[in-house]
Design an enzyme around this catalytic site. Structure first.
Site, PDB file in Angstrom:
ATOM      1  N   HIS A   1       0.680  -1.242  -0.055  1.00  0.00           N
ATOM      2  CA  HIS A   1       0.022  -0.085  -0.143  1.00  0.00           C
ATOM      3  C   HIS A   1       0.868   1.314   0.044  1.00  0.00           C
ATOM      4  CE1 HIS A   1      -3.280  -2.823   0.623  1.00  0.00           C
ATOM      5  NE2 HIS A   1      -4.224  -1.892   0.023  1.00  0.00           N
TER       6      HIS A   1
ATOM      7  N   CYS B   1     -10.280  -2.027 -11.057  1.00  0.00           N
ATOM      8  CA  CYS B   1      -9.633  -0.663 -10.489  1.00  0.00           C
ATOM      9  C   CYS B   1      -8.544  -1.008  -9.810  1.00  0.00           C
ATOM     10  CB  CYS B   1     -10.626  -0.373  -9.368  1.00  0.00           C
ATOM     11  SG  CYS B   1     -10.901  -1.173  -7.932  1.00  0.00           S
TER      12      CYS B   1
HETATM   13  C1  PEP Z   1      -7.391  -4.195  -5.253  1.00  0.00           C
HETATM   14  O1  PEP Z   1      -6.927  -5.140  -4.451  1.00  0.00           O
HETATM   15  O2  PEP Z   1      -7.217  -4.425  -6.465  1.00  0.00           O
HETATM   16  C2  PEP Z   1      -7.698  -2.978  -4.594  1.00  0.00           C
HETATM   17  C3  PEP Z   1      -8.077  -1.942  -5.650  1.00  0.00           C
HETATM   18  O3  PEP Z   1      -7.642  -2.717  -3.553  1.00  0.00           O
HETATM   19  P1  PEP Z   1      -6.379  -2.351  -2.538  1.00  0.00           P
HETATM   20  O4  PEP Z   1      -5.043  -2.248  -3.529  1.00  0.00           O
HETATM   21  O5  PEP Z   1      -6.476  -0.957  -1.816  1.00  0.00           O
HETATM   22  O6  PEP Z   1      -6.151  -3.479  -1.662  1.00  0.00           O
END
Ligand code: PEP
Ligand code: MG
Length: 745
Positions: free
Chosen positions: A362, A675
């Site tokens: 993240h 996404c």
């Molecule tokens: C994903 O898992 O692709 C997502 C968009 O959520 P995050 O990256 O915040 O876990």
């Protein structure tokens, strides 16, 4: 007896200090040191080898060997006994060197007549700098006391090398941290950047490795250890249960360890200053850390390393805040960093280089959200870089140029100019649709999470926010935000969007997103653990508060919300009921309800792809979270570079799975978007569009390049390339698509 030896070792260090005291050039200092060591230990030979580059050691000074060999004799890392000492960072002590495996005869030094050999690594905090060698004709084995005394000397030599005390002729004696250096890593966020190094955790500099007054040094050490203990106890009082507490327990155990303290006191007894004694222990622990394979032991050694750092900061008074001023164009250099810490720096950074880190973390997502070039897995960057060094990041090739020379600088600036030109090109199509040659129109949205992201809605030409990661707001704070604060924030987001759609994802915490003010949860596999909607449903207080804040922020406008990490239909229905109840309650309280409410789910676990048809009919929309979906599809941790890299998003199996999801959505007329981070990578985006996705949400900086590529592409042709690759049994469609791209300019 011990007392006498300690005095001798102190005497040696005392003479060493005198040798260093004057303004002698570096070479003379080294020459004097070799002479006085040979004299003190009573050996014929003492030599000092230093690294001239990563792989080569150079003889830099000698007493006893042929002086013509100085700066001429070189050894590769691992070559001969000296090279072995450097590679393994372990002492070699033998009475019969010529017959020891690995011995290498170097005629130019005239060393064949020496039988005994003692080699000591010169290292500073796990960074190998060279080797100190003593040799003698008689076949003797050096005693433990002699070895200890020379280890102490090697430690001081390492400090002095670091401080530039031996700068002089010969490539190995160039000032450290002054040469241009090129390091390689893995790109986590593309882009080029030029700036100056800003160390997240600046290195402690020890300027007084030799003790003037051992009693005073012992007192200083005791006081510092006491301060450390009190600090750890305080942290314990504040910590909750769980993993953090376990780490602190280990800290407390080490901080109270008599063995650790005794070894440091011994170092002082032998003539080291308190900080040098701490560092000596730390170096030994680091060398050990590299040898052990047991992960539990490694972690404990790394706890000890962290504790030693704290102790050094107490002793030197060099906190994280060294008083240095952050440059105007900072490139952050760190071993690793969490998303919350990165958010604290915010957009001030021009680039980020991490020694560890990972593309799927993240922190990487935050870097992407902020459009800051990020290169991870850059070995040695934290030891090589100094605050203020000039640095250039090539976030296309994954190259870091530290202290670049003029040719690199000018080539790099050309590259920056080209990137600026490309940006201008993208700006010219900002208001045009992403319509392909075959007439398909792809809606390009952006991912966001901070207020600071929203101006990009306008500048990038995004058609809306396809994913607003609400947890980023929770991560940047030191305490839980209030409902009124959240509601004001969401209102500002909707205002800034000026009618463009915004998809708010409810809180996705857990895994690597740990709120500093929430009791940490002790789980062996947090990515598979109690996270996201699981937390929301089990402890609905926060979820309710967030939904209320969203409803109030919408205040009569349309509201779109999605729940993260839905793994089965029932979780969606439960979360949706929570929304329905909240809407009813808000209406009762007299709040204006949203004009329309659209409730979606994120498809991030393979299980949801196989959910009953009824789920697809019920859900208002789906958004594929490719980051998590891919890690669970391949059972490969998105934060573990080693396994993450093995699996390509364009792997035919994964692509087929995505295509099946798209088909199921088409059957039920369920709007679906993608996404995950891959939506922001041109080749991936092209393939996602080719398998039928018509809405992609990505970091704002990707919208221009992807729109430009889509507008030049015929998806029917790409579809055929994918189809053929599958039929051939290719592992990934990437090579075939890349070839098609080459052929089509
Ligand atoms: C994903 O898992 O692709 C997502 C968009 O959520 P995050 O990256 O915040 O876990
Ligand atoms: Mg996710």
């Amino acid at each position: 007896m011990v007392e006498r030896k300690e005095t001798e070792s102190r005497k040696l260090l005392g003479r060493l200090r005198d040798a260093m005291a004057g303004d002698d050039p570096g070479q003379e200092r080294l020459d004097k040191i070799t002479t006085l060591i040979a004299d003190s230990i009573d050996t014929e030979v003492c030599s000092i080898y230093l690294f001239r580059d990563d792989e080569t050691l150079e003889l830099c000074a000698t007493e006893g060997l042929n002086s013509d060999a100085v700066h001429q004799t070189r050894l590769k890392l691992g070559e001969g006994l000296v090279g072995r000492v450097a590679r393994r960072r372990q002492v070699i002590n033998t009475p019969d060197a010529p017959n020891l495996r690995g011995f290498r005869y170097m005629p130019e030094t005239g060393e064949e007549i020496y039988s005994s050999f003692l080699g000591i690594p010169i290292q500073r905090l796990g960074d190998a700098l060279g080797v100190l060698v003593v040799q003698s004709k008689d076949a003797r084995k050096f005693t433990a006391d002699e070895i200890y005394a020379l280890e102490v000397v090697a430690m001081v030599l390492a400090e002095m090398t670091e401080l530039g005390a031996f700068v002089g002729e010969g490539a190995a004696m160039s000032a450290r941290h002054s040469q241009p250096t090129m390091l390689r890593g893995t790109v986590a966020q593309e882009g080029v950047a030029e700036g100056h190094v800003w160390l997240h955790e600046p290195r402690v500099v020890v300027t007084n490795p030799i003790a003037d007054d051992p009693h005073r040094e012992l007192e200083r050490l005791d006081e510092a250890v006491e301060e450390l203990r009190v600090g750890v106890d305080k942290m314990m009082d504040m910590a909750g249960e769980g993993e953090q507490r376990q780490v602190l327990e280990t800290y407390r155990m080490f901080a109270n360890s008599k063995g650790w303290l005794r070894r440091m006191q011994e170092g002082i007894g032998r003539g080291l200053s308190a900080e040098a004694a701490v560092e000596k222990e730390q170096s030994i622990a680091r060398a050990r850390m590299e040898q052990v394979t047991d992960s539990y032991l490694r972690e404990r050694l790394s706890d000890l390393d962290d504790l030693s750092n704290r102790l050094l900061r107490i002793l030197t008074g060099q906190g994280k805040d060294t008083g240095a001023e952050m440059p105007l164009d900072p490139i952050l250099v760190a071993s690793n960093i969490g998303p919350a810490e990165l958010l604290e720096y915010g957009r001030a950074l021009k680039g980020i280089v991490l020694e560890k880190g990972s593309v799927g973390s993240h922190a990487a997502i935050v870097a992407r959200a902020l459009a800051i070039p990020l290169i991870v897995h850059v070995g040695r960057i934290t030891t090589e870089a100094l605050n203020g060094d000039q640095v250039m990041l090539d976030g296309e090739q994954g190259i870091v140029h530290l202290r670049p020379d003029d040719t690199v600088v000018s080539a790099f600036r050309d590259k920056i100019a080209m990137e600026t030109q490309a940006k201008e090109r993208y700006a010219s199509i900002r208001d045009k649709p992403a319509e392909t040659k075959c007439g398909a129109v792809i809606e390009l949205q952006m991912n966001a999470g901070l207020m600071a992201d929203l101006p990009s809605l306008e500048s990038s030409g995004a058609e809306g926010v396809g994913l607003f990661r609400t947890e980023l707001q929770f991560l940047v704070r030191s305490q839980m935000p209030k409902r009124s604060e959240l509601s004001a924030l969401y209102r500002r987001v909707l205002d800034a969007a000026q009618g463009k759609p915004v998809v708010f994802r409810t809180l996705d915490i857990g895994s690597d997103k740990v709120l500093p003010y929430m009791k940490p949860n002790d789980e062996p596999n947090p990515a598979l653990g109690w996270r996201a909607i699981r937390v929301g449903l089990d402890k609905p207080g926060i979820l309710r508060m967030q939904l209320q804040a969203l409803i109030r922020a919408a205040n009569g406008r349309p509201l779109t919300v999605m729940f993260p990490f839905i793994a089965q239909y029932e979780e969606y229905t439960q979360a949706r009921s929570e929304m329905d109840r909240t809407l009813a309650r808000e209406a009762k309280l007299g709040h204006v309800l949203p004009k329309s409410v659209s409730i979606g789910a994120m498809l991030e676990t393979p299980s949801l792809g196989f959910a009953p048809r009824k789920f697809f009919e019920d859900v208002d929309f789906l958004s594929i979270g490719g980051n998590d979906l891919k890690q669970f599809f391949f059972a490969a941790d998105r934060e573990n570079e080693r396994v993450r890299k093995r699996y390509d998003t364009l792997n035919v199996s994964f692509l087929s799975f995505l295509e099946q999801i798209v088909e199921r959505c088409a059957e039920t007329n369920t709007p679906v978007s993608f996404c995950g981070e891959d939506a922001g990578r041109p080749v991936e985006a092209l393939c996602l569009a080719a398998i039928g996705l018509r809405r992609l949400s990505m970091r704002p900086a990707s919208i221009g390049p992807i729109k430009s590529l889509l507008r030049r592409s015929n998806l029917e042709e790409v579809r055929k390339v994918i189809f053929d690759a599958r039929h051939r049994g290719d592992m990934s469609v990437r090579p075939a698509v890349m070839e098609w791209l080459r052929q089509n300019g």
